[in-house]
Design an enzyme around this catalytic site. Structure first.
Site, PDB file in Angstrom:
ATOM      1  N   ARG A  33      40.869  -5.195  12.387  1.00  0.00           N
ATOM      2  CA  ARG A  33      40.327  -3.948  13.164  1.00  0.00           C
ATOM      3  C   ARG A  33      40.356  -4.329  14.393  1.00  0.00           C
ATOM      4  NH1 ARG A  33      34.211  -1.231  12.233  1.00  0.00           N
ATOM      5  NH2 ARG A  33      34.691   0.651  13.833  1.00  0.00           N
ATOM      6  N   ALA A  34      41.135  -3.399  15.045  1.00  0.00           N
ATOM      7  CA  ALA A  34      41.600  -3.602  16.532  1.00  0.00           C
ATOM      8  C   ALA A  34      40.376  -3.344  17.401  1.00  0.00           C
ATOM      9  CB  ALA A  34      42.689  -2.849  16.936  1.00  0.00           C
ATOM     10  N   SER A  35      39.418  -2.509  17.130  1.00  0.00           N
ATOM     11  CA  SER A  35      38.548  -1.983  17.994  1.00  0.00           C
ATOM     12  C   SER A  35      37.166  -2.832  17.760  1.00  0.00           C
ATOM     13  CB  SER A  35      37.929  -0.510  17.556  1.00  0.00           C
ATOM     14  OG  SER A  35      37.455  -0.578  16.506  1.00  0.00           O
ATOM     15  N   HIS A  71      51.986  -1.360  11.307  1.00  0.00           N
ATOM     16  CA  HIS A  71      50.692  -1.508  11.870  1.00  0.00           C
ATOM     17  C   HIS A  71      49.616  -0.811  11.111  1.00  0.00           C
ATOM     18  CE1 HIS A  71      48.520   0.336  15.882  1.00  0.00           C
ATOM     19  NE2 HIS A  71      48.026  -0.392  15.217  1.00  0.00           N
ATOM     20  N   TYR A  74      43.858   2.939  24.118  1.00  0.00           N
ATOM     21  CA  TYR A  74      44.687   2.445  23.539  1.00  0.00           C
ATOM     22  C   TYR A  74      46.261   3.113  23.967  1.00  0.00           C
ATOM     23  CZ  TYR A  74      41.960   1.002  19.382  1.00  0.00           C
ATOM     24  OH  TYR A  74      41.182   0.358  18.476  1.00  0.00           O
ATOM     25  N   HIS A  77      51.319   3.075  18.835  1.00  0.00           N
ATOM     26  CA  HIS A  77      51.073   4.572  18.973  1.00  0.00           C
ATOM     27  C   HIS A  77      52.173   5.036  19.686  1.00  0.00           C
ATOM     28  CE1 HIS A  77      47.311   1.647  19.816  1.00  0.00           C
ATOM     29  NE2 HIS A  77      47.104   2.233  18.496  1.00  0.00           N
ATOM     30  N   ARG A 106      41.539  10.189  10.764  1.00  0.00           N
ATOM     31  CA  ARG A 106      41.400  10.125   9.294  1.00  0.00           C
ATOM     32  C   ARG A 106      41.449  11.253   8.454  1.00  0.00           C
ATOM     33  NH1 ARG A 106      37.759   4.729   8.355  1.00  0.00           N
ATOM     34  NH2 ARG A 106      38.592   3.675  10.045  1.00  0.00           N
ATOM     35  N   GLU A 130      49.192   3.007  10.879  1.00  0.00           N
ATOM     36  CA  GLU A 130      47.928   2.657  11.558  1.00  0.00           C
ATOM     37  C   GLU A 130      46.661   3.256  10.474  1.00  0.00           C
ATOM     38  OE1 GLU A 130      46.613   4.315  15.464  1.00  0.00           O
ATOM     39  OE2 GLU A 130      45.267   2.790  15.785  1.00  0.00           O
ATOM     40  N   HIS A 156      47.849  -4.620  22.008  1.00  0.00           N
ATOM     41  CA  HIS A 156      46.908  -3.798  21.497  1.00  0.00           C
ATOM     42  C   HIS A 156      45.532  -4.156  21.840  1.00  0.00           C
ATOM     43  CE1 HIS A 156      44.948  -0.909  18.727  1.00  0.00           C
ATOM     44  NE2 HIS A 156      45.884  -0.909  17.668  1.00  0.00           N
TER      45      HIS A 156
END
Lengths: 336, 336
Positions: A71-73, A6, A194, A223, A290, A284, A178
């Protein structure tokens, strides 16, 4: 070998986002829409975007191969229509393909699907096939809520989704469930939407016979499975109250969890309650969190450390989590 | 003394549900609406509804006092309008009050609020005051999503809710954040919607300065906090990335978690990661999960056993979880 199932290309060069901005600005005015060819990103830019981020972290953390997806978002399936989503998905998937081509030992592709709210999922098949057959991608990200937090699509267990599942089965590719950005002010994207989607999808699977219809269909719930492992007793009990089969039999041949849980106690719970065959290593990175945890001095998303620190895990089980399960679930990996 | 801060009157006599059915049937035709007085339930019926259920389980499990509120899934705030919701809430709260009056040592009331989608929360103040001042109730259940799974209300941190919060602060009553039935097919009520709402509310609190405006406002997030404790590292990391204060300072004077987690590993995680002062014992019995866990031979929702079995918990901390924290959060308990 350590496979991270992921990872998103969250560090793509700014030109990609700028192109998307132009696409969105032109929504009411198709003649103004930017062409795919107008996006120019050099190989050096791609190298640079990865060297200081995902590649550096792979090296630092001693992980080897990342299943890499857009990028998922930024998928933002709720924007525009199916055509908007298709062109944007193609661009994102092609960028990921370039990452994988430049660093074939470090990345294997997983595609974004050109979903659009209310549009039948079979419209995603062509892009899925292209990514799998032409680019060698091994999976896809499936958004159970392309509306972005309004949840208007039928549950993932509805026949609505079946044509896509037939293709997934044929191609032997799993889907990671996702969602993308929430445009519902109730739901924070990475802190609520999420995780809610993960929990929601699991319960949809629990209440259906989807896997009788598709015995080899596979989903990874990211997640760490949302709220599911923490409430494993609740789910076992709900299934039992509803006279459903035990979870092992009902869905654990088809549903897997990743390890994107950013503290040791959470990972320990996951490994305690979920059968080891159902857990796939993931971080992820570079993703939702971060920073460095002041309690450990290491990145929150350095999930390998948590797993390494669990001394009751046998070496055989550790190998399954780090590599073996990913190879089983993402069956096309053998072909890349 | 063991206080269970989360119990619903899920076993109310069938007459209550039958009355509700008539109310719903008359929605388009107010002249047909049943009167409150037409609902006849005897004290003996109430005794019978409790003796074989909540009271029996209290005795079996050795718990003493339950904070008792109307059945959460039946609140169904999305049905009808504010008037519909008010009459139904009054009926439900009055039934709970009768339980508490018949068994004052076993039950203390927590009220349902007459919320209605899109209707300003101050319309709930009169019923809250009635329940607290006339009936001696000690809290309320606040539904962050009266639409029933469509999430159209502003986040709980929006000024929309402030008039209600002012009254809660004045009366010294906390709210348990508790949704009702999902009428969105994506969300299973007890397996997804409940837990998602818990997770969602926590993240709303994390991203806001609500508790600067209301330093003494208190919320209990049920079902062990949804996904939150399992993802505690994620939440610490998200807060840190957003330059928010540490969670302890940001919200742990105001936000509490119950122990409705139906297996020992989940409870152990909760007790490990959440400060002991923020955990309130609860079982939600008779609630979402009613069966016996074949792995333990005991009811899934017999949460006392899990806590009892955790030997690293000090007696002082155990007492906080079982009693002390509930007395602090539900400050009016001293007055009952």
């Amino acid at each position: 070998m350590i496979i991270d199932c992921h990872g998103h290309y969250t560090t793509a060069p700014a030109e990609a986002e700028a192109w998307r901005k132009l696409q969105v600005q032109a929504l009411g005015n198709p003649s103004q829409a930017p062409s795919k060819a107008s996006l120019r990103i050099s190989d050096d830019q791609i190298r640079e975007s990865l060297e200081g981020a995902q590649l550096k972290l792979q090296r630092m953390r001693g992980t080897d191969l990342t299943f890499f997806s857009p990028r998922a978002s930024a998928m933002a399936h709720h924007i525009g229509d199916a055509r908007t989503s298709l062109v944007w998905s193609e661009i994102c998937n092609e960028l990921v393909h370039r990452c994988c081509t430049l660093y074939p030992d470090n990345f294997v592709g997983v595609c974004q699907l050109p979903q659009s709210p209310g549009v039948r999922p079979e419209t995603c098949i062509a892009e899925l096939e292209r990514c799998v057959k032409e680019f060698g991608f091994v999976g896809c990200n499936l958004n159970p809520d392309p509306s972005g937090g309004h949840w208007k699509e039928p549950p993932l267990t509805d026949k609505w989704w079946y044509p896509l599942y037939e293709k997934m089965v044929e191609l032997e590719v799993p889907a990671m469930v996702h969602v993308s950005t929430s445009c519902n002010p109730a739901f924070h994207t990475t802190g609520a939407h999420y995780l809610n989607a993960d929990t929601t999808a699991f319960m949809q699977f629990l209440t259906s016979d989807l896997f009788k219809d598709f015995p080899t269909l596979k989903f990874v719930i990211p997640h760490g499975g949302g709220a599911v492992p923490y409430h494993w007793g609740r789910y076992r009990g709900l299934a039992q109250d509803m006279k459903r089969p035990p979870l092992q039999e009902l869905l654990l041949k088809n549903v897997f969890f990743d390890t994107c849980v950013y503290h040791r106690p959470g990972i320990e719970l996951l490994l305690k309650v979920i059968p080891v065959d159902n857990i796939l290593f993931a971080s992820e990175m570079v993703g939702a969190v971060r920073g460095i945890d002041p309690e450990t001095g290491h990145h929150y998303d350095d999930t390998r450390r948590y797993i390494d620190s669990i001394d009751w895990l046998s070496e055989a089980d550790r190998t399954k989590i780090f590599e073996g399960n990913a190879r089983k679930v993402y069956a096309r990996l053998r072909m890349t």
